[in-house]
Design a protein around this motif. Structure first.
Motif, PDB file in Angstrom:
ATOM      1  N   LEU A  96     110.037  30.952  43.067  1.00 50.92           N
ATOM      2  CA  LEU A  96     110.667  31.826  44.058  1.00 50.92           C
ATOM      3  C   LEU A  96     109.885  33.107  44.287  1.00 50.92           C
ATOM      4  N   VAL A  99     108.680  33.182  47.794  1.00 49.92           N
ATOM      5  CA  VAL A  99     109.659  33.136  48.876  1.00 49.92           C
ATOM      6  C   VAL A  99     110.143  34.543  49.209  1.00 49.92           C
ATOM      7  N   LEU A 101     112.888  36.506  49.960  1.00 51.64           N
ATOM      8  CA  LEU A 101     114.313  36.245  49.833  1.00 51.64           C
ATOM      9  C   LEU A 101     115.197  37.310  50.468  1.00 51.64           C
ATOM     10  N   VAL A 106     120.276  34.493  46.030  1.00 54.12           N
ATOM     11  CA  VAL A 106     119.515  33.250  45.987  1.00 54.12           C
ATOM     12  C   VAL A 106     120.500  32.087  45.883  1.00 54.12           C
ATOM     13  N   TRP A 129     121.721  33.708  40.400  1.00 58.48           N
ATOM     14  CA  TRP A 129     121.715  32.759  41.509  1.00 58.48           C
ATOM     15  C   TRP A 129     123.126  32.269  41.813  1.00 58.48           C
ATOM     16  N   ALA A 181     117.199  28.394  48.737  1.00 58.83           N
ATOM     17  CA  ALA A 181     115.871  28.756  48.250  1.00 58.83           C
ATOM     18  C   ALA A 181     115.282  27.661  47.378  1.00 58.83           C
ATOM     19  N   LEU A 182     116.170  26.860  46.747  1.00 60.03           N
ATOM     20  CA  LEU A 182     115.711  25.972  45.686  1.00 60.03           C
ATOM     21  C   LEU A 182     116.700  24.831  45.492  1.00 60.03           C
TER      22      LEU A 182
END
Length: 318
Positions: A96, A99, A101, A106, A129, A181-182
């Motif tokens: 991350l 990224v 953000l 996140v 997160w 994001a993930l």
């Protein structure tokens, strides 16, 4: 104290370095004391082939490091080794760095979260997160929801959902307006129950022949109990790991603009080459690979994205 619980170097941010300190753990979770014994060298340990003992150890670790006061799983469901699970989270967090953000939380999707909810617990408590945690098994979903509802520090960070279609990973879960994001995933190990039983019997025979039972080796292998119960979807699937991951890669292309990094653990290194080729075929712009410690076992974290890294962020290379 016990033996070292990792055969490989853990991520630098992984707090589960070195040995389990059973004195500290028992002071935090007194119920663990009933399972602690001396190993042949006189060090404190537990019987890692005893599901109750491993569950109790995890309860102590979750209290000590992640402020989880209430955690349990249904009988015959896998009890995960927390140090290795934390390693995956930390290496995923490194991704991350590439990224942009902004100030929004996140958002992470955990595919196949299981009854134990370990990845959302670690990710939410260490990095803050916000998780959507999905699973195809109703029992796992209810167990995970119970964990969330029993711990106030999870209630505003984790949403557990049932995937109604076992053929899908992201469909029915990622909504049209969602941005993640993930994604995380720990795929099934085997192609069939027969294959799982044969491998488990072999590993348990090897472990029983060992003079010293060491922490995470036993804990990792205790995840593959002989009595599989209702946990089949966590241990095997038609076509095994490679079929599972190829289907995931194919479907991920349909959500290329809604997820920055897709990731999964890969337990069989021979699966990497065909997966890399498939990622090229579906148009992935970035593919990264990282070895992670799962106790005595090494797994690979495969990550791919259909978006390009912002160069000015100078992301840490994997």
């Amino acid at each position: 104290m016990s033996g070292n619980h990792s055969a490989t170097q853990l991520h630098p941010r992984n707090i589960h370095q070195g040995c389990y300190n059973f004195d500290d753990l028992c002071s935090i979770h007194p119920e663990l004391e009933a399972f602690v014994k001396a190993d042949p060298s006189g060090d404190k340990t537990i019987n890692f082939s005893d599901q109750q003992a491993v569950v109790c150890l995890n309860q102590a670790l979750l209290k000590q490091h992640y402020q989880i006061q209430h955690w349990s799983i249904p009988s015959n469901y896998p009890c995960p080794p927390i140090p290795g699970r934390a390693d995956y989270i930390h290496y995923a967090a490194d991704l991350l760095k590439s990224v942009k953000l902004g100030k929004t939380p996140v958002k992470v999707l955990d595919i196949g979260t299981g009854a134990n909810l370990i990845y959302p617990i670690i990710g939410s408590q260490v990095y803050g997160w916000h998780f959507v945690a999905s699973d195809i098994d109703p029992v796992s979903v209810e167990s995970a929801k119970t964990i969330v509802n029993s711990n106030s520090n999870l209630s505003d960070k984790v949403d557990v959902v049932l995937q109604n279609n076992s053929q899908h990973f992201f469909k029915n879960i990622i909504k049209k307006t969602d941005q993640f994001a993930l994604t995380l995933c720990n795929p099934p190990f085997y192609a069939s129950k027969k294959e799982a039983e044969a491998d488990t019997l072999r590993e348990w025979k090897n472990l029983k022949n060992s003079e010293v039972e060491r922490g995470s080796q036993m804990q990792v292998d205790s995840e593959k109990q002989l009595n599989f119960g209702g946990q089949s979807n966590e241990l095997w699937c038609d076509g095994g790991e490679i079929r599972f991951l190829k289907d995931m890669v194919k479907e991920s292309a349909e959500f290329a603009e809604q997820v920055f990094w897709f990731t999964s653990l890969v337990s069989e290194k021979d699966n990497i080459t065909p997966l890399r080729q498939m990622l090229v075929d579906v148009g992935a712009m970035q593919v990264k690979l990282r070895a992670t410690s799962q106790g005595q076992k090494i797994s690979l974290m495969l990550a791919w994205s259909f978006m390009m890294v912002e160069e000015h962020r100078n992301p840490e290379s994997l």
